[in-house]
Structure formats: C-alpha cells, structure tokens
Design an enzyme around this catalytic site. Structure first.
Site, PDB file in Angstrom:
ATOM      1  N   GLY A 120       0.845  -1.202   0.000  1.00 22.46           N
ATOM      2  CA  GLY A 120       0.000   0.000   0.000  1.00 22.46           C
ATOM      3  C   GLY A 120       0.881   1.253   0.000  1.00 22.46           C
ATOM      4  O   GLY A 120       0.684   2.174  -0.795  1.00 22.46           O
ATOM      5  N   HIS A 121       1.888   1.258   0.904  1.00 25.97           N
ATOM      6  CA  HIS A 121       2.812   2.400   0.923  1.00 25.97           C
ATOM      7  C   HIS A 121       3.575   2.483  -0.397  1.00 25.97           C
ATOM      8  O   HIS A 121       3.801   3.576  -0.922  1.00 25.97           O
ATOM      9  CB  HIS A 121       3.832   2.245   2.061  1.00 25.97           C
ATOM     10  CG  HIS A 121       3.234   2.250   3.435  1.00 25.97           C
ATOM     11  ND1 HIS A 121       3.172   1.127   4.222  1.00 25.97           N
ATOM     12  CD2 HIS A 121       2.674   3.251   4.153  1.00 25.97           C
ATOM     13  CE1 HIS A 121       2.617   1.426   5.375  1.00 25.97           C
ATOM     14  NE2 HIS A 121       2.290   2.710   5.367  1.00 25.97           N
ATOM     15  N   GLY A 144      -3.072   7.353   1.975  1.00 24.50           N
ATOM     16  CA  GLY A 144      -3.913   6.226   1.558  1.00 24.50           C
ATOM     17  C   GLY A 144      -5.349   6.410   2.038  1.00 24.50           C
ATOM     18  O   GLY A 144      -5.591   6.866   3.164  1.00 24.50           O
ATOM     19  N   SER A 158      -0.159  -1.961   8.161  1.00 25.14           N
ATOM     20  CA  SER A 158       1.029  -2.390   8.924  1.00 25.14           C
ATOM     21  C   SER A 158       0.609  -3.305  10.065  1.00 25.14           C
ATOM     22  O   SER A 158       1.350  -4.184  10.483  1.00 25.14           O
ATOM     23  CB  SER A 158       1.763  -1.177   9.480  1.00 25.14           C
ATOM     24  OG  SER A 158       2.079  -0.296   8.426  1.00 25.14           O
TER      25      SER A 158
END
Ligand code: PAF
Length: 282
Positions: free
Chosen positions: A36-37, A147, A186
């Site tokens: 995602g990051h 996000g 995370s």
C-alpha cells in the site's frame, strides 16, 4: 537514496532541490511499509522530481501506550523497499528530533474529527495534525500522498491544510488490498495465521454489503454488516457508520448525497488487533 535523521539535514537537502526548481512530493508514513505504501511512493515518484518518505512512529497520535509499544518497526526493511521504489530521501527522525519539547498545539476540526476514530481514539487526530503539520513545515511539499484506508484522516488533514493555509496539494490514493480483499495495513503483521483468515471477512462483508445496499435501507445495511461480523467468533465491530464522504456525518438514506462511504473498525483476535477499512456506496 539518502537516509536523513534531522530536520536541518532535510531542510538543507531540499533547499538545494528547490534552487534547481525541482518539485517535491511527500509520503508521510509510520514505517512497517507494505505494498500500500509502495503504491503511494510509486505515484509520488511519477508526479514529482524529488520524493521524501518520512518514517516516524508518532507517539502523540497513540492514545493507547500498548498500541504504541507493539507498533511494528523495521527501518532496514523499509529502506530496502523505498530504495527499490525510487524514493529520493527517507526521513527517519528520533522522537526527540520531532518533539524537542512537548507539542502543546491543539487542532480541532469538528465535526470531521469528533466522529468515528475521533470519538473512539481521543487525541488521535490532534497528534496526527501535530506531526503532519511539522512535516509540511519542514518539507514544504508541492504534493502529499495519503492512503484512503485512513479515510477520516484525509478529511481531517484537508481541514487542517485549509485552516492553516498550507500550500500543499493533497493526493488521496486508493486502498490497496491483498488478493483475497483484506486492506493492506502495517497492523496485519500482528495477526496470527488464524486471525489473518478471520480478518478477510471484514472486506468480504463490506463488498457484499455494496450489493445488499441496492435494495435495503441505510439502517438495514448498517445492521447487516455489524451483525454478520459480530456473529463470527474472534471479530468484534467497534463501529460501523455510513457517512457523507465530505462531512463524515451519518446519512439517513441513500438519496441524501451522491458521496456515501461506510467506515468500519473491527477488533480481531484475542490480543486484539484493531483493523480499519471502508467502502464506497455512492
Ligand atoms: O497514516 C499514517 O501512517 C500516520 O497517521 C501519518 C499520516 C504518517 C502521521 O503519523
């Protein structure tokens, strides 16, 4: 890629970039980076000459000390991922560097910061605004990437940017999901194998509820999602709200606006791990 740990190093490096007329993008993170990051960094690299990624587990946004202690950290792995995705600078300061003295600033943007996460995590968004404003002042980015999994966070930061007149363009980026639908986070690293299997039900039921909403009311859809998830042992919904995508206030019916999002937080497992997700209905 260069690793910087102080604000003065960061400002000096970026002053050189600015003199050369280069555009600067910022991806604020708390590390434990995942795909995602990586998608935020890739977009930032595509749209800017210089990409700064901050990696800082910000203590002021944790209202629960245990949550702060257990937050996953792995700067070496983060740097490897960032290098492979073309980041220019990683900014990984210490807590003392970012908070040489306690930050007593208070940020308050009702009603967007008082509902949902704001109601269940008192002080959380104040801490987010403290660190994000410090990062904006230090980096002075042209664009900043966040996000959409943290849907409410973007709304609160949008309010802060407007209120403080910070000249940055906010770039919300779509949620990235595992192939089975689980939103990347995370915190997923904290799930055991069985909890990971259980957690997929959050996105599964949210997706199902999109179709369900076509011939059910908002109230029925709320009950459907909450009841379906709470019926599964090991999952407990903290809140599920169907809200106007800009004001974040609950909507009563689907005709109220054309921007409607369902935001959910679920406790998973015995520890438990707190997972958030959201889904667009309109
Ligand atoms: O979304 C996050 O990871 C954090 O809230 C942020 C924006 C990096 C601020 O610490």
């Amino acid at each position: 890629m260069e690793l910087l740990t102080t604000v003065s190093q960061l400002e000096a490096s970026l002053a050189r970039a600015r003199q050369e007329g280069l555009s600067v993008g910022l991806v604020p993170t708390m590390g434990a980076l995942h795909k995602g990051h990586a998608s935020l960094v890739e977009r930032c690299v595509r749209e800017n000459d210089v990409t700064v990624v901050s990696v800082f587990v910000n203590p002021t946004q944790f209202n629960d000390k245990k949550d702060l202690q257990s937050y996953p950290r792995d700067l070496d792995a983060d740097c490897r991922l960032l290098q492979s995705h073309g980041a220019t600078y990683v900014f990984a300061p210490s807590v003392e560097e970012m908070y040489p003295e306690p930050d007593t600033r208070q940020f308050s943007y009702p009603p967007v910061d008082t509902v949902m996460e704001g109601a269940f995590r008192p002080g959380h968004f104040n801490g987010v605004c403290q660190i994000v404003s410090k990062l904006f002042y230090a980096v002075k980015p042209d664009r900043a990437y966040f996000g959409e999994k943290d849907f409410q966070q973007i709304a609160v930061i949008r309010q802060m940017v407007q209120a403080l007149g910070i000249p940055v363009r906010l770039c919300p980026c779509p949620i990235v999901r595992e192939s089975d639908g689980l939103a990347l986070s995370s915190r997923n690293a904290l799930l055991s194998e069985s909890e990971r299997k259980l957690a997929v039900n959050i996105s599964r039921i949210l997706f199902f509820s999109q179709a369900y909403s076509a011939n059910h009311t908002v109230r029925q859809t709320l009950a459907f999602v909450e009841d379906s998830l709470n019926a599964l042992e090991g999952l407990e919904v903290q809140y599920f709200q169907i809200v106007d995508g800009r004001s974040l206030q609950p909507v009563a019916d689907w005709q109220q606006t054309d921007d409607i999002v369902g935001c959910i937080t679920v406790f998973c497992g015995s520890r438990p791990v707190r997972l958030i997700d959201n889904i667009r209905y309109r």
